[in-house]
Structures are given as C-alpha cells and as structure tokens.
Scaffold this motif. Sequence first.
Motif, PDB file in Angstrom:
ATOM      1  N   ASN A 228       0.827  -1.212   0.000  1.00  0.00           N
ATOM      2  CA  ASN A 228       0.000   0.000   0.000  1.00  0.00           C
ATOM      3  C   ASN A 228       0.860   1.260   0.000  1.00  0.00           C
ATOM      4  O   ASN A 228       0.621   2.206   0.753  1.00  0.00           O
ATOM      5  CB  ASN A 228      -0.943   0.020   1.212  1.00  0.00           C
ATOM      6  CG  ASN A 228      -2.179  -0.819   0.946  1.00  0.00           C
ATOM      7  OD1 ASN A 228      -2.503  -1.098  -0.204  1.00  0.00           O
ATOM      8  ND2 ASN A 228      -2.851  -1.223   2.007  1.00  0.00           N
ATOM      9  N   GLU A 229       1.926   1.205  -0.801  1.00  0.00           N
ATOM     10  CA  GLU A 229       2.837   2.343  -0.979  1.00  0.00           C
ATOM     11  C   GLU A 229       3.601   2.719   0.281  1.00  0.00           C
ATOM     12  O   GLU A 229       4.065   3.843   0.420  1.00  0.00           O
ATOM     13  CB  GLU A 229       2.082   3.547  -1.547  1.00  0.00           C
ATOM     14  CG  GLU A 229       1.418   3.188  -2.861  1.00  0.00           C
ATOM     15  CD  GLU A 229       1.089   4.358  -3.729  1.00  0.00           C
ATOM     16  OE1 GLU A 229       0.769   5.412  -3.183  1.00  0.00           O
ATOM     17  OE2 GLU A 229       1.160   4.208  -4.947  1.00  0.00           O
ATOM     18  N   ARG A 343      -8.304  -1.909  -2.854  1.00  0.00           N
ATOM     19  CA  ARG A 343      -7.388  -0.815  -2.587  1.00  0.00           C
ATOM     20  C   ARG A 343      -5.940  -1.273  -2.826  1.00  0.00           C
ATOM     21  O   ARG A 343      -5.143  -0.583  -3.449  1.00  0.00           O
ATOM     22  CB  ARG A 343      -7.590  -0.370  -1.132  1.00  0.00           C
ATOM     23  CG  ARG A 343      -6.735   0.789  -0.742  1.00  0.00           C
ATOM     24  CD  ARG A 343      -7.216   1.393   0.567  1.00  0.00           C
ATOM     25  NE  ARG A 343      -6.154   2.141   1.175  1.00  0.00           N
ATOM     26  CZ  ARG A 343      -5.429   1.708   2.203  1.00  0.00           C
ATOM     27  NH1 ARG A 343      -5.671   0.540   2.736  1.00  0.00           N
ATOM     28  NH2 ARG A 343      -4.470   2.452   2.685  1.00  0.00           N
ATOM     29  N   GLU A 344      -5.645  -2.477  -2.350  1.00  0.00           N
ATOM     30  CA  GLU A 344      -4.283  -3.000  -2.543  1.00  0.00           C
ATOM     31  C   GLU A 344      -3.987  -3.167  -4.029  1.00  0.00           C
ATOM     32  O   GLU A 344      -2.914  -2.838  -4.504  1.00  0.00           O
ATOM     33  CB  GLU A 344      -4.152  -4.356  -1.834  1.00  0.00           C
ATOM     34  CG  GLU A 344      -4.176  -4.242  -0.329  1.00  0.00           C
ATOM     35  CD  GLU A 344      -4.562  -5.552   0.336  1.00  0.00           C
ATOM     36  OE1 GLU A 344      -4.595  -6.587  -0.354  1.00  0.00           O
ATOM     37  OE2 GLU A 344      -4.836  -5.524   1.543  1.00  0.00           O
ATOM     38  N   HIS A 347      -3.046   0.040  -5.571  1.00  0.00           N
ATOM     39  CA  HIS A 347      -1.666   0.441  -5.281  1.00  0.00           C
ATOM     40  C   HIS A 347      -0.664  -0.403  -6.055  1.00  0.00           C
ATOM     41  O   HIS A 347       0.342   0.104  -6.545  1.00  0.00           O
ATOM     42  CB  HIS A 347      -1.395   0.315  -3.770  1.00  0.00           C
ATOM     43  CG  HIS A 347      -1.996   1.438  -2.989  1.00  0.00           C
ATOM     44  ND1 HIS A 347      -2.651   1.245  -1.803  1.00  0.00           N
ATOM     45  CD2 HIS A 347      -2.041   2.762  -3.234  1.00  0.00           C
ATOM     46  CE1 HIS A 347      -3.077   2.415  -1.351  1.00  0.00           C
ATOM     47  NE2 HIS A 347      -2.718   3.352  -2.200  1.00  0.00           N
ATOM     48  N   LYS A 350      -0.686   0.775  -9.614  1.00  0.00           N
ATOM     49  CA  LYS A 350      -0.058   2.088  -9.749  1.00  0.00           C
ATOM     50  C   LYS A 350       1.464   1.935  -9.708  1.00  0.00           C
ATOM     51  O   LYS A 350       2.184   2.501 -10.528  1.00  0.00           O
ATOM     52  CB  LYS A 350      -0.541   2.996  -8.613  1.00  0.00           C
ATOM     53  CG  LYS A 350      -0.124   4.429  -8.764  1.00  0.00           C
ATOM     54  CD  LYS A 350      -0.773   5.272  -7.702  1.00  0.00           C
ATOM     55  CE  LYS A 350      -0.055   6.601  -7.576  1.00  0.00           C
ATOM     56  NZ  LYS A 350      -0.282   7.242  -6.307  1.00  0.00           N
ATOM     57  N   SER A 351       1.952   1.154  -8.743  1.00  0.00           N
ATOM     58  CA  SER A 351       3.411   1.041  -8.617  1.00  0.00           C
ATOM     59  C   SER A 351       4.011   0.286  -9.797  1.00  0.00           C
ATOM     60  O   SER A 351       5.087   0.624 -10.268  1.00  0.00           O
ATOM     61  CB  SER A 351       3.800   0.378  -7.288  1.00  0.00           C
ATOM     62  OG  SER A 351       3.150  -0.844  -7.139  1.00  0.00           O
TER      63      SER A 351
END
Length: 357
Positions: A228-229, A343-344, A347, A350-351
Amino acid sequence: MEMLRRNLKRQTSRRRSLSPLSVASPAADQENLHPNLAAAPPSPAGKPSTPPPPSLSKPVPSAAAAAAVAQPAPAEKRAVDDEPAVKVVVRVRPAVSLPVDGKDLFFVRKTSPDSIAVGDRAFAVDGFLDDRASQEDAFHMVGVPMIHSALAGFNTSLVCYGQSGTGKTYTMWGPLAAMFDNRSDRADRGVVPRFFHSLFSQIQGNQESSPEKHTSYQCRCSFLEVFNEQINDLLDPSQRNLQIMETTGNGVHVENLTEEYVSTVEDVNQILMKGLTKRKIGVDSMNLKNSRSHVIFTCVIEAWSKDLSSNGFSSSKTSKITFVDLAGVDIDESDGAGKNITREERHVKKSLSSLGN
Ligand SMILES: Nc1ncnc2c1ncn2[C@@H]1O[C@H](COP(=O)(O)OP(=O)(O)OP(=O)(O)O)[C@@H](O)[C@H]1O
C-alpha cells in the motif's frame, strides 16, 4: 511490457501462465535496459542490526565505484563480460489443467534462440524456460551468472514480474519448507536459496584454493516489503512506513532498515523464512494465495584480500545483490475477495505502471 501484459490476460483465460525474470548485471542503467524491461530495481541500504568492526564500516559504493576499487580477476571478468547487461528470461508455468480442446498447448512457444511468440505476437528474449523447466534450470539460467557478477565485485539484480499466479514467488524462493536440507522436496527450492548455497560454497572454495590472498568476506542482508505504498521492514515488524533517504555517505537508502550479518546458507534461510512469513498475502476467489506486496531482499558482500605473495598488496570489492519479487495483478477485476483487496490492487497497479515510466 504492457503488450506482454495484455497477452498474459489472454493466457490466463487459457489457464497457462508465464512470468518474465530480468537479471541486471552488472550495473545496468536506464540506457541499457532491454526493450521489454520496465526499470532497474531500487537500491536500498540501511543500518546494520549489529555494528560492523570499525575498519569495515564504510559506505557501500555503487557498482561503478566497486569496480574501480578492485578490478576483477581475468577469469571472473570474462564470465561477467560474456553476459548482457540486462537479460530478460520468460518462464512458463505448467498448466493447472489440460486445455479442453488441446488448442493452447503451444500458446507460448520459442521461435528462435532469442525470441518467443505469444499467440501471434513475437517478443525478443534472452532466455526461455518452458513449462517442463525445473527450478535447477531456472537457477542455472539466471542465478549462476549473478554469482559470477557478485564475486567479481559487481552489483546484480533479479526482478520477477508477471500476472498473479504465474510462478514468480515459486521461481524466486520456492516453498519455504523446501529450504531445509533434509526435505524430500528440495528440488522445489527457488533461485534465491540455491544462489546462497552456491555462493557460500564458492566463497569457501576461493578461500581454500588461494590461501595466499587471505581473503575475508562479510555479507549482510535486509528484507523489505512495499505494501500500500509504504515500506515495511520484514526483519523487524515494528519498523513500518520507512522513508527513502539520500545522503552523501549512504547514497539512496531506506532509513533505519535492519541489516543482519550472515555467514552460512542457514543464516540466509532463517532470514528468508522470517521475512516471507510476514509478507502480506491475499486470497482470491479461487482460494489461492496472492502476494499483495512487492518484496526486496538485498545482500551486500564485501571482500578484502591481502596478497602476501605480492608485497602484501591489499584490495577490496563490494557488490550488492538485489532480489525483487513484485506483486502480481489479477486480470479479472471482479476477483477481489473484499474492499481491502481492491485498494491494494490499485496500489499494486499504480506502482507497477510507475516502473514502466
Ligand atoms: N514451475 C512451476 N512448477 C510447479 N508449480 C508451480 C510452478 N510455478 C508456479 N507453481 C505453482 O503455482 C502457484 C502460483 O505460483 P506463485 O504463487 O509462485 O505465483 P505468483 O506469480 O508469485 O503469484 P502472486 O503474484 O499472486 O504472488 C503456486 O501454487 C506454485 O507452487
């Protein structure tokens, strides 16, 4: 890479999987990247869990600096020179069930020594491991060249990426229990435990075959996860949300990351067990465990030689070995087992897409 990912999607629906492995060695930079490879891995460095002896507490040089400190011996240099700076290897996981119509048996196929075809699309690769390849084959293709680089004083990295369930974790670590020597499933051990098994035997061999060089080695390891960043220390669960810092002495590093000194393969296996059991996993709708975080295992090797046969000339080499097991992405958006997963997943996506920028 996006193209490859799209093809992976098609492949999932056919229940066969492939995951690319990338080996960067030595000191790959953005300009040297293979067209299929997104980015070089990060280079963490942090504080040791126990302070090193005063003479050893020096900043870790970059690969270029390490090479400048001590030139590799000719044989070591030749082995490293023969390797491309970045190597992209694709491994196909065995099918979990036979295709009903038999049509996709050769969906991913090798078309030449340096290319594969995924359906009707061609990709350049440096190596291909088909679904019959063993863990030993994977180690020989990607792990052995890394040992040569590391012992020659070069930084080297292995990055595993691919869709969820394609075998990244299996290839990198293998089942945790298989790390122990007395296990019947030792053949399942992944690249990392095999790497350290071979590395420590070669270190011992080097010391025994050239006693006049008086070479001493020191290895220290760290293990972090990006979830989660946030960066969390897998060797000390109380250390969460660590920060990436850049300082003159340490370069870019993760502040306060634990480092543990290791001198045997058993020491490394203990660290791997400790870290991997703490890694965040999720469960998908098929009740299969999915990695929800990226994990980075780093080992820094420092070697000092005092050659008594050449007027006591001293030299030193430092190399950093980085193993990156990226979280996979579920292709089916409805596959999440709850709100957290969504949500995970966001993330992770995105990463992973940042890697391609
Ligand atoms: N080459 C292989 N031979 C036998 N089993 C394999 C192989 N590759 C993967 N598997 C099995 O397939 C399953 C999924 O593999 P794995 O967990 O390594 O995938 P992954 O890519 O790491 O997934 P995620 O990104 O979700 O963590 C595991 O049960 C693993 O043991």
